[in-house]
Design a protein around this motif. Structure first.
Motif, PDB file in Angstrom:
ATOM      1  N   TYR A   1       0.996  -1.207   0.091  1.00 19.39           N
ATOM      2  CA  TYR A   1       0.054  -0.044   0.092  1.00 19.39           C
ATOM      3  C   TYR A   1       0.591   1.154   0.136  1.00 19.39           C
ATOM      4  O   TYR A   1       1.883   1.475   0.837  1.00 19.39           O
ATOM      5  N   PRO A   2       0.773   2.056  -1.056  1.00 14.34           N
ATOM      6  CA  PRO A   2       1.422   3.484  -1.085  1.00 14.34           C
ATOM      7  C   PRO A   2       1.033   4.469   0.028  1.00 14.34           C
ATOM      8  O   PRO A   2      -0.099   4.441   0.307  1.00 14.34           O
ATOM      9  N   TYR A   3       2.029   5.079   0.499  1.00 16.12           N
ATOM     10  CA  TYR A   3       1.732   6.090   1.346  1.00 16.12           C
ATOM     11  C   TYR A   3       3.058   7.167   1.133  1.00 16.12           C
ATOM     12  O   TYR A   3       4.130   6.840   1.028  1.00 16.12           O
ATOM     13  N   ILE A   4       2.701   8.590   1.675  1.00 16.79           N
ATOM     14  CA  ILE A   4       3.808   9.435   1.518  1.00 16.79           C
ATOM     15  C   ILE A   4       4.228   9.648   2.980  1.00 16.79           C
ATOM     16  O   ILE A   4       3.590   9.635   4.110  1.00 16.79           O
ATOM     17  N   ILE A   5       5.562   9.939   2.858  1.00 13.49           N
ATOM     18  CA  ILE A   5       6.225  10.055   4.124  1.00 13.49           C
ATOM     19  C   ILE A   5       6.873  11.467   4.159  1.00 13.49           C
ATOM     20  O   ILE A   5       7.513  11.958   3.152  1.00 13.49           O
ATOM     21  N   LEU A   6       6.865  12.278   5.241  1.00 13.47           N
ATOM     22  CA  LEU A   6       7.194  13.414   5.467  1.00 13.47           C
ATOM     23  C   LEU A   6       8.051  13.454   6.766  1.00 13.47           C
ATOM     24  O   LEU A   6       7.729  12.592   7.578  1.00 13.47           O
ATOM     25  N   PRO A   7       8.853  14.384   6.926  1.00 14.86           N
ATOM     26  CA  PRO A   7       9.552  14.605   8.125  1.00 14.86           C
ATOM     27  C   PRO A   7       8.734  14.852   9.424  1.00 14.86           C
ATOM     28  O   PRO A   7       7.668  15.577   9.266  1.00 14.86           O
ATOM     29  N   HIS A   8       9.269  14.346  10.431  1.00 19.42           N
ATOM     30  CA  HIS A   8       8.601  14.507  11.580  1.00 19.42           C
ATOM     31  C   HIS A   8       9.465  15.700  12.406  1.00 19.42           C
ATOM     32  O   HIS A   8      10.530  15.765  12.535  1.00 19.42           O
TER      33      HIS A   8
ATOM     34  N   PRO B   1       2.918  27.947   9.430  1.00  9.53           N
ATOM     35  CA  PRO B   1       2.051  27.354   8.369  1.00  9.53           C
ATOM     36  C   PRO B   1       2.949  27.910   6.856  1.00  9.53           C
ATOM     37  O   PRO B   1       2.754  26.642   6.162  1.00  9.53           O
ATOM     38  N   GLY B   2       3.813  28.525   7.153  1.00 12.49           N
ATOM     39  CA  GLY B   2       4.681  28.575   5.925  1.00 12.49           C
ATOM     40  C   GLY B   2       5.540  27.147   5.514  1.00 12.49           C
ATOM     41  O   GLY B   2       5.597  26.632   4.607  1.00 12.49           O
ATOM     42  N   GLU B   3       5.995  26.723   6.417  1.00 13.40           N
ATOM     43  CA  GLU B   3       6.896  25.512   6.636  1.00 13.40           C
ATOM     44  C   GLU B   3       5.807  24.116   6.100  1.00 13.40           C
ATOM     45  O   GLU B   3       6.343  23.440   5.310  1.00 13.40           O
ATOM     46  N   LEU B   4       4.643  24.128   6.661  1.00 19.26           N
ATOM     47  CA  LEU B   4       3.745  23.321   6.598  1.00 19.26           C
ATOM     48  C   LEU B   4       3.310  23.123   5.032  1.00 19.26           C
ATOM     49  O   LEU B   4       3.141  22.207   4.174  1.00 19.26           O
ATOM     50  N   ARG B   5       3.315  24.362   4.530  1.00 22.09           N
ATOM     51  CA  ARG B   5       2.731  24.640   2.895  1.00 22.09           C
ATOM     52  C   ARG B   5       3.654  24.158   2.079  1.00 22.09           C
ATOM     53  O   ARG B   5       3.728  23.533   1.330  1.00 22.09           O
ATOM     54  N   SER B   6       5.288  24.492   2.439  1.00 20.03           N
ATOM     55  CA  SER B   6       6.203  23.994   1.830  1.00 20.03           C
ATOM     56  C   SER B   6       6.346  22.414   1.784  1.00 20.03           C
ATOM     57  O   SER B   6       6.415  21.707   0.864  1.00 20.03           O
ATOM     58  N   HIS B   7       6.054  21.722   2.886  1.00 22.02           N
ATOM     59  CA  HIS B   7       5.882  20.327   2.789  1.00 22.02           C
ATOM     60  C   HIS B   7       4.688  19.720   2.119  1.00 22.02           C
ATOM     61  O   HIS B   7       4.727  18.904   1.337  1.00 22.02           O
TER      62      HIS B   7
END
Length: 74
Positions: A38-45, A52-58
């Motif tokens: 099952y595919p999923y996206i991995i983001l940094p923790h 909000p700007g950092e989250l938008r970038s991710h």
């Protein structure tokens, strides 16, 4: 992961996003649910402490992968 797989099995395309510490749990849940690939996206923790700007970038960086999964190409 469980919710994403449940929605997928109900016919609703879903893209699951997971942060790095939860990769082992995501893999285990996918295997238990019978979809080990099952595919999923991995983001940094962590995500919770981002501006909000950092989250938008991710989100912008993850968007192509989200679309790929939702369109069945992931």
């Amino acid at each position: 992961m469980h919710d994403g797989i449940t929605l997928e099995k109900a016919g609703l395309p879903t893209a699951v996003i997971c942060t790095e510490p939860f990769i082992p749990s995501a893999r285990a849940m996918a295997k238990i649910q019978g979809i080990p690939d099952y595919p999923y996206i991995i983001l940094p923790h962590p995500l919770g402490s981002l501006t909000p700007g950092e989250l938008r970038s991710h989100a912008v960086k993850a968007a192509p992968e989200v679309l790929s999964i939702l369109l069945g190409k992931g």
